[in-house]
Enzyme design. Structure first.
Site: not given
Ligand code: FES
Ligand code: FES
Lengths: 206, 734
Positions: B696, B698
């Site tokens: 999670v 980016e």
């Protein structure tokens, strides 16, 4: 073409100026620049480098240090005294990572010369304590609300938050946002920072 | 509002434990690289080039050497051949760029390190650096796409063609043909680029913030020509990274060499401005997108041509259209990538490096197509949703895109939107609601870990991973605690040290996906040693006591799906890279999401605000919803910032940057950010990794800018296709 200058652009009028207490030395150029360098190089510059004895009262302890007068309060804390909780994020008064409490008010230690901080009561993150064995309520609230990620801005955020509450500027989320805008968090924990301060403010009776 | 903002766990989510290292961080005792105190330290100050291209004719060091306290000045003349060339990352090596540190009189870009001053104090080093006189022969520097000296080429390896784009586009009833651009941006993690080096005989210890410490270790060994086993790189905390601290920059070898020359520890803390040139950055991009749809809104043709920018020294391009053309069903596809080489430092990875710019182009174009076809933008995505990517026909391992649109849309209140641009107002404010898809490839890499169980129930987990703020310590402790069935507070963690079992780069949102399986495998091995079944709930501590064992320790390596047989050897040399996304032969794997934003534009001042944003993301299993939520919300705020604020301005005269400081490079402060809500959509995907995790770090940043540009269009009816979107772009339009 020749080049004798430091590449730092001069700090511009900052959007984040309202950490007013901090602009103690902000206007005075710390670095000898350009044409002045030649003239200043002689006796005056030598004197600048001569160590002076500086007495700093930090977290209830007095430290006597022999310092180059150009040393900032931030570097004195970190490099001389060994209190590395205050962080360097810009050294230009633009980020808030170096915030400490001076006589109870939040100040940017990168814009304060160590010599100018003598005789003043300095509190760093290491000296911000709660009652008994407990964490200070602001520190506890930052943990409870996950108000940080990398943690690099956190000491500055917490001390600034304590100042914000003491100034009476933690009355609403919008007020907190406004009065905490001198402290950048690149991890962008802002919503959790606001929640933490709001919570701690109540616990601090603010 | 004082309720914790992260959600309570649902489905397969783990528990929202508080951060493992929380006390150190709030007490100021977490030791970042520049906080390590070494006796007798000398201080270094970098001097950076102030020309964009040319040669150093001469140095006059007289005044600098006369500054009391100066002990050494490194220049290409005084260093000679003491630092060897190591290939860049992009040619099979370690370095973030191919310019050898202080390698010659040549200047390849503005801001290139040309000297390092070492002195007894920071003040003396800075003063001396300012007194170095450098005579340059200046050559013309190409600064960006349109500069005369830019070298343009097409990268054939990124070209794709499916079906007959031209024919389908020409015949379609609805089409969009538009150009988009995104600007130069810099990570600006709050922690500066610091390095401390200390030699003990022929052994070197390096304290440096890194996302891949083994990369630094092995790359530096090549540069210094020494046995890598004599180098240890240590960093227990990184003060934010976002891609900037991934790979070996020029400074490390300079500081290591300086420490050897002066026989003392040497400390460098580069200035904020120098940080704009020392490491990678997000280079500017341009896009041409053509989309066509039939009467029902089904995509008939999709063409995306990208233009990227790189340095003269290193050829690289991200080619994010390889992903964007695979996101929606479409029978006729073309994509191309072109690159321009100019006289700038080498760009590189910055949070969503390929995804952020290419998603901005595609997801804005889709909104335009929705308006052209008279469809709701969410419905257009639903019509073109697919479980199979349209280029190679490979299946998605899991895909919850529309679940994300539905969850975020409901939380946002999307059904209350009126489609007509300019139709929603609140006094002087023009209100706009926009949405866009988010995507990020699920990457995984081979990794290793060591787990130790003591008879009193204490557990120690070690893996040379990196704590950037993403919650690595917490994740490692949590995975071991869950797998062994011991309480969290019995688990201790070591990371951030090249003496530990190697872990992969903390990049590509792949740390957890990669390291968690290695920890799980080591825990399972401990269970087996104790005669317990792998999946059993059997009490490991009772088994320890029963067997009379004092301590059990297991080391495990896990290989990610599709990895080459030599991946473990490469991991142990700091050269392994995550893979996945569209780079597998049998499938594609993505985390997906939906971004919804409200934009308010003041009719008199044209001020653009984003009072609220709602994102929903499906990224496989969430191990810790608290830390994951922080990543997603932080990512969304990055997205808001990339749309409205961040832009490094280039000086076309010398290819330098004009606003290389935190007052002029605009970053959001607290007052810029309103309500940001991140919803974690439950998703089970056992294929991506044994941990079921997609990552999670980016995805929260992807698509936000398109949602904002779409909302601006909805608010005032004007399409803005060039980032950042600013007041000056809408002066005429209300
Ligand atoms: S370091 Fe003092 S404000 Fe940034
Ligand atoms: S927690 Fe990383 S900068 Fe604030």
């Amino acid at each position: 073409m020749t080049d004798t200058h430091d590449t730092n652009a001069p700090p511009s009028e900052s959007r984040r100026r309202f950490l007013i207490g901090s602009v103690v030395t902000g206007a005075a150029p710390l670095m000898v620049r350009g044409g002045e360098a030649e003239a200043a190089d002689q006796p005056a510059a030598q004197a600048v480098r001569e160590p002076v004895t500086v007495q700093l009262d930090v977290n209830g302890r007095t430290h006597r240090l022999d310092l180059d007068v150009r040393v900032t309060l931030l570097d004195a804390l970190r490099e001389e005294i060994g209190l590395t909780g205050a962080k360097k994020g810009c050294d230009h008064g633009q980020c808030g990572a170096c915030t400490v409490l001076v006589d109870g008010r939040r100040e940017l230690s990168c814009l304060t010369l160590a010599v100018a901080a003598q005789g003043r009561d300095i509190v760093t993150i290491e000296g911000l304590e709660g009652a008994g064995d407990e964490l200070h309520p602001m520190k506890q609230a930052f943990i409870d609300h996950d108000a940080f990620q990398c943690g690099y801005c956190t000491p500055g955020q917490i001390l600034s938050a304590v100042g914000c509450v003491r100034e009476g500027h933690a009355g609403s989320a919008d007020e907190i946002r406004e009065y905490m805008s001198g402290n950048i968090c690149r991890c962008a924990a802002y919503p959790n920072i606001v929640a933490a301060i709001s919570d701690a403010s109540r616990r601090m009776g603010g | 509002m004082t309720e914790p903002l992260f959600p309570q766990p649902t489905g397969t989510m783990g528990r929202p434990y508080r951060r493992y290292e929380a006390h150190e961080k709030v007490n100021g005792t977490a030791t970042y690289a520049s906080d390590v105190r070494l006796a007798g330290t000398a201080h270094a100050y970098l001097l950076a080039s102030k020309i964009g291209r040319g040669r150093i004719e001469a140095f006059d060091l007289t005044a600098a050497l006369a500054v009391p306290g100066v002990v050494d000045i490194l220049t290409h003349e005084t260093v000679g051949g003491q630092i060897r060339q190591t290939p860049s990352l992009y040619t099979g090596g370690y370095a973030a760029d191919s310019v050898r540190p202080l390698g010659s009189a040549d200047v390849a870009y503005w801001g290139q390190p040309v000297a390092l001053v070492v002195a007894d104090s920071y003040e003396a080093a800075r003063e001396a650096a300012q007194k170095i006189d450098v005579a340059y022969a200046v050559a013309e520097a190409a600064s960006s796409f349109d500069s005369g000296g830019a070298e343009h080429s097409e990268l054939e390896q990124h070209a794709l063609r499916v079906g007959d784009f031209d024919g389908a586009f020409a015949a379609a009833p609805f089409k969009i043909d538009a150009h988009y651009s995104t600007p130069v941006q810099h990570h600006n993690a709050m922690e500066l680029f610091a390095t401390q080096c200390v030699w003990d005989g022929d052994r070197l210890t390096v304290y440096e913030p890194g996302q891949y410490l083994n990369n630094i270790k092995y790359g530096l060994a090549e540069q210094l020509g020494i046995d890598p086993e004599r180098i240890r790189v240590v960093n227990a905390y990184v003060g934010g990274a976002f891609g900037a601290k991934g790979f070996l920059t020029q400074r490390t070898a300079l500081v290591a060499l300086a420490a050897r020359r002066v026989g003392r520890p040497v400390k460098l803390v580069a200035t904020r401005e120098q940080g704009f040139f020392l490491s990678a950055y997000r280079a500017e991009t341009r896009h041409h997108v053509q989309l066509a749809a039939d009467q029902e809104g089904r995509l008939l043709a999709h063409r995306h041509e990208g233009w990227e920018l790189t340095s003269r020294a290193d050829l690289l391009a991200f080619g994010g259209n390889g992903m964007t053309v695979r996101l929606y069903a479409c029978p006729n596809i073309e994509s191309r990538v072109n690159v321009a080489r100019v006289d700038r430092s080498t760009p590189g990875f910055m949070r969503g490096p390929a995804e952020v710019p290419y998603a901005f182009a595609l997801e804005t174009a889709l909104d335009e197509l929705a308006y052209a076809a008279g469809l709701d933008p969410v419905e257009l995505r639903r019509i073109n949703d697919t479980d199979v990517e349209p280029v190679g026909g490979l299946p998605y391992t899991s895909r919850s895109l529309m679940q994300c649109f539905d969850a975020a849309g409901a939380a946002f209140g999307w059904p209350d939107r009126t489609a007509e641009p300019g139709s929603m107002r609140d006094g002087d404010w023009r209100v706009g609601w926009g949405c866009a898809a988010a995507f990020y490839p699920a990457y995984a890499a081979s990794s290793s870990a060591r787990v130790r169980l003591h008879a009193d129930g204490r557990v120690h987990v070690a893996s040379g991973g990196h704590e950037l703020g993403q919650g690595m310590y917490t994740m490692m402790a949590q995975v071991a605690a869950e797998r062994l069935g011991v309480p969290m507070d019995r688990v201790s963690v070591s990371l951030g040290d090249t003496d530990l079992p190697p872990a992969i780069v903390a990049g590509g949102s792949s740390s957890t996906t990669s390291v968690a399986p290695a920890i799980m495998a080591a825990c399972d091995a401990i269970r087996r040693r104790l005669g317990l079944d792998e999946g059993s709930q059997g009490d490991v501590v009772a088994a320890m006591v029963a067997s009379g064992t004092g301590m059990v320790e297991e080391y495990a390596e896990t290989r990610a799906h599709g990895e080459a047989p030599d991946t473990m050897r490469r991991l142990h040399r700091g050269q392994a890279a995550p893979s996945g996304g569209i780079h597998l032969e049998d499938r594609v794997q993505f985390a997906l999401g939906a971004q919804f934003v409200e934009v308010r534009i003041h009719a008199r001042t044209r001020e653009i605000r984003v009072p609220r944003a709602v994102g929903a993301f499906a990224a496989g299993r969430i191990i810790n919803p608290r830390t994951a939520h922080g990543q997603l919300v932080g990512g969304m705020i990055w997205g808001i910032s990339s749309a409205l604020m961040e832009h490094t301005d280039i000086d076309p005269r010398n290819a330098g940057y004009i606003n290389a400081n935190l007052a002029d490079y605009l970053l959001p402060v607290n007052a810029d950010i309103g309500t940001v809500q991140a919803i974690m959509v439950p998703e089970v995907d056992d294929l991506v990794s044994p941990a079921g995790v997609k990552g999670v770090g980016e995805i929260g940043t992807v698509g936000t800018a398109a949602a904002i540009s779409n909302a601006v269009h909805h608010a005032i009816g004007k399409r803005l296709r060039d980032l950042p979107l600013r007041i000056e772009h809408i002066l005429e339009d209300i």
